[in-house]
Design an enzyme around this catalytic site. Sequence first.
Site, PDB file in Angstrom:
ATOM      1  N   ASP A 169       0.879  -1.158   0.000  1.00 53.82           N
ATOM      2  CA  ASP A 169       0.000   0.000   0.000  1.00 53.82           C
ATOM      3  C   ASP A 169       0.922   1.215   0.000  1.00 53.82           C
ATOM      4  OD1 ASP A 169      -2.064   1.776  -0.006  1.00 53.82           O
ATOM      5  OD2 ASP A 169      -3.182   0.858   1.639  1.00 53.82           O
TER       6      ASP A 169
HETATM    7  C1  BGC Z   1      -4.914   3.377  -0.121  1.00 52.59           C
HETATM    8  C2  BGC Z   1      -5.002   2.346  -1.229  1.00 52.59           C
HETATM    9  C3  BGC Z   1      -4.810   3.019  -2.546  1.00 52.59           C
HETATM   10  C4  BGC Z   1      -3.464   3.728  -2.542  1.00 52.59           C
HETATM   11  C5  BGC Z   1      -3.135   4.451  -3.826  1.00 52.59           C
HETATM   12  C6  BGC Z   1      -3.655   4.203  -0.205  1.00 52.59           C
HETATM   13  O1  BGC Z   1      -3.680   5.251   0.674  1.00 52.59           O
HETATM   14  O2  BGC Z   1      -4.997   2.740   1.127  1.00 52.59           O
HETATM   15  O3  BGC Z   1      -6.242   1.697  -1.192  1.00 52.59           O
HETATM   16  O4  BGC Z   1      -4.912   2.097  -3.589  1.00 52.59           O
HETATM   17  O5  BGC Z   1      -3.454   4.690  -1.500  1.00 52.59           O
HETATM   18  O6  BGC Z   1      -3.965   5.531  -3.994  1.00 52.59           O
END
Ligand code: BGC
Length: 755
Positions: A262
């Site tokens: 993530d």
């Molecule tokens: C989120 C993810 C997301 C990623 C990219 C993170 O903060 O938890 O779900 O895909 O950012 O935007």
Amino acid sequence: MRKAIFFIVALMGMTTAVAQTPVYLDQTKPINDRVEDALQRMTLREKINMTHAQSKFSSPGVPRLGIPEVWCTDGPHGIRTEVLWDEWDQAGWTNDSITAFPALTCLAATWDPEMSMLYGKSIGEEARFRNKTVLLGPGVNIYRTPLNGRNFEYMGEDPFLSSRMVVPYVKGVQSNGVATCVKHYALNNNELNRNNTNPILDERTLREIYLPAFKAAIQEGGSWTIMCSYNLYGGKWLSENDYLLNQVLKKEWGFDGVVISDWGAAHNMGVVKGGLDLEYGSWTNGLSGGAKNAYDSYYLGVPYMEAIQKGEFTTDELNDKCRRILRLIFRTGMNPNRPFGSLNSEAHVSAARTIGANGIVLLKNEAPAKKAPKLLPIDLTKTKKILVVGENAIKMMTVGGGSSSLKAQHEILPLDGIKARVGNAAEVVFERGYVGDASGEYNGVVTGQNLKDDRTAEQLIADACAAAKTADIVLFIGGLNKSDHQDAEGADREQLALPYNQNDVITALAAANKNLVVITVSGNAVEMPWVKSVPAIIQDWYLGSEAGNSLADVLMGDVNPSGKLPFTYYASLDQCGAHVEGDYPGTVNPNIHAEFFGNKVPIYDMKYNEGLFVGYRYIDAKKLQPTFPFGHGLSYTTFAYGKATIDNKEISQDGKVTVTIPVTNTGSREGKEVVQVYVQDVQSTLVRPEKELKAFQKINLKPGETKNVSFTLDKTALSYYDDTKKAWVAESGTFNVLVGASSKDIKSTVTFVLK
Ligand code: BGC
């Protein structure tokens, strides 16, 4: 003769050219041979480059070898707007607006795997057209608490339902040569302290409740990537969690794809051996480190290369990571057979509308007075004036909520959808009722709506009630929104109650006009203290581009509602195991801490003391009466269930039973019913929930029509996970099969014995 010699020489030239085609480019060769061939051509630096980001959402391929980059995009409800190379802010492109599909809670509420396939195929086509390699979704974290700000991005509280619904989504997306990235693996069940929560739960609960949907997405769906979450498990970050990444995911489940962090979930060099393959988002701003190329300083960047050069690591882990990433690229960007995709097609808009209407849940529908018909659907031949009240009737919901925020090419608002459908048949008037959050912006994408209203709360209620007195029917459209502490990423809700003063508005409207319908737009359950004084209630969701049309379809009866709740609608937090038995939001662990950008941050241990008793499992165990139970949802027609029968009264471990039940449409409209099958283990060595969902089917019935619905169960439906044996066990003894219309509405039960 000379001609013939020339021909032979030319032919030899051609065969040499064919023979020289590198194996990694040869489509006829098995993918793993191509991966090995590419890998042995790559330098150390090229391998290192491949394992970490080069921009906010992309990572390098191997330019020298013509191996393309990986481009990720959120996910999971539509394709995110293009952002700046190093920033979250939108890039300001004008060709990147898309079709917004309903939120995943709505998809889960359809209880219809065909809807999930349609969803996956459609959103996958949009991702493909926008040239993306990886779609960051779907999300399958379990709805453990109704306060979780991101429940709207997930598929509800039940591991079986979310497993059945996630698989077709994955297959549909990947049929476009675009990878899904199932998220957030694992136990990211709250947004509050999401970076520093360490859930504490037993292995059995992990296996039975929190992992099944991920496992199904990997093993049955075949997802090519997975996203490790921000939180910890067993005191270890998920990005370096040897147990969950290496042992369970890669070894046990046989996952041969890519673990993507993530954004910013990597915290130290533990990621090398811990199972992470591709590091993204370690700097919020790609250039903030002040370095020439901040991406070089990612853990899997230059520090990793230098550690290998110093002999601290061999290249074994690096080669494994690169093999996985190459495999991903061959499956996606280097698959010459993948389709080209499409954007904002009529088919996508229609898919969004259909899925939305099929996921809307009719929670309650009574007659407002004796001898009156049920309030819904609205009969336009008998209605002169419809009053719509509430901010969510006029507020765009595709913007906001965090990374799932979108730039939709169009968004039909509920009020506009209703007006368009009603046309000249009746007058539709609007009253605000309350002011919630008038803002509308996310990372530079603005709604452009002016929702300011300077009236006092009292005046707004008085104006709505005055209008209600002269209306034939009142539709209150409220609920939550995508602002912080509601249905939004990065924080949890602070209460189960409706925000702003919506309860006052609803209570006043109920007194002003008995023909009141309350429609909650949300991705979470809300408290309904007025539930008894409102004759009709609809659970609407964030429905995307076609929100207003899908809602109008159901209100007017063009679509007969068939959605069922994918989670329990608690009357209060006292009915939710996570809040009664657990210690949400956890307590600070005195022994470990995290360090974010040089700052010490506490780690919160969060005890999942409720164990297996999540959602209806807790409701059953404590014999509680929620506002609406898991699996509940009404129709404009009625269904009668006959007696269930079973083909076998006794089976062996490898045997199967088939349970059949006749279901009849006893009303006057065609409609769909979700027939649900719960299994009850009558005596068991280990404690088990009273019953668990193990099968379901959505059927369509014409008025008067009867269908015999059959379900086949084998030992997978009977097993529990035995921590001591580290295995799934189907214990011999008596099992009941409960067939019903919801978790609280069991119509017929049959019994058999497992030998
Ligand atoms: C989120 C993810 C997301 C990623 C990219 C993170 O903060 O938890 O779900 O895909 O950012 O935007």
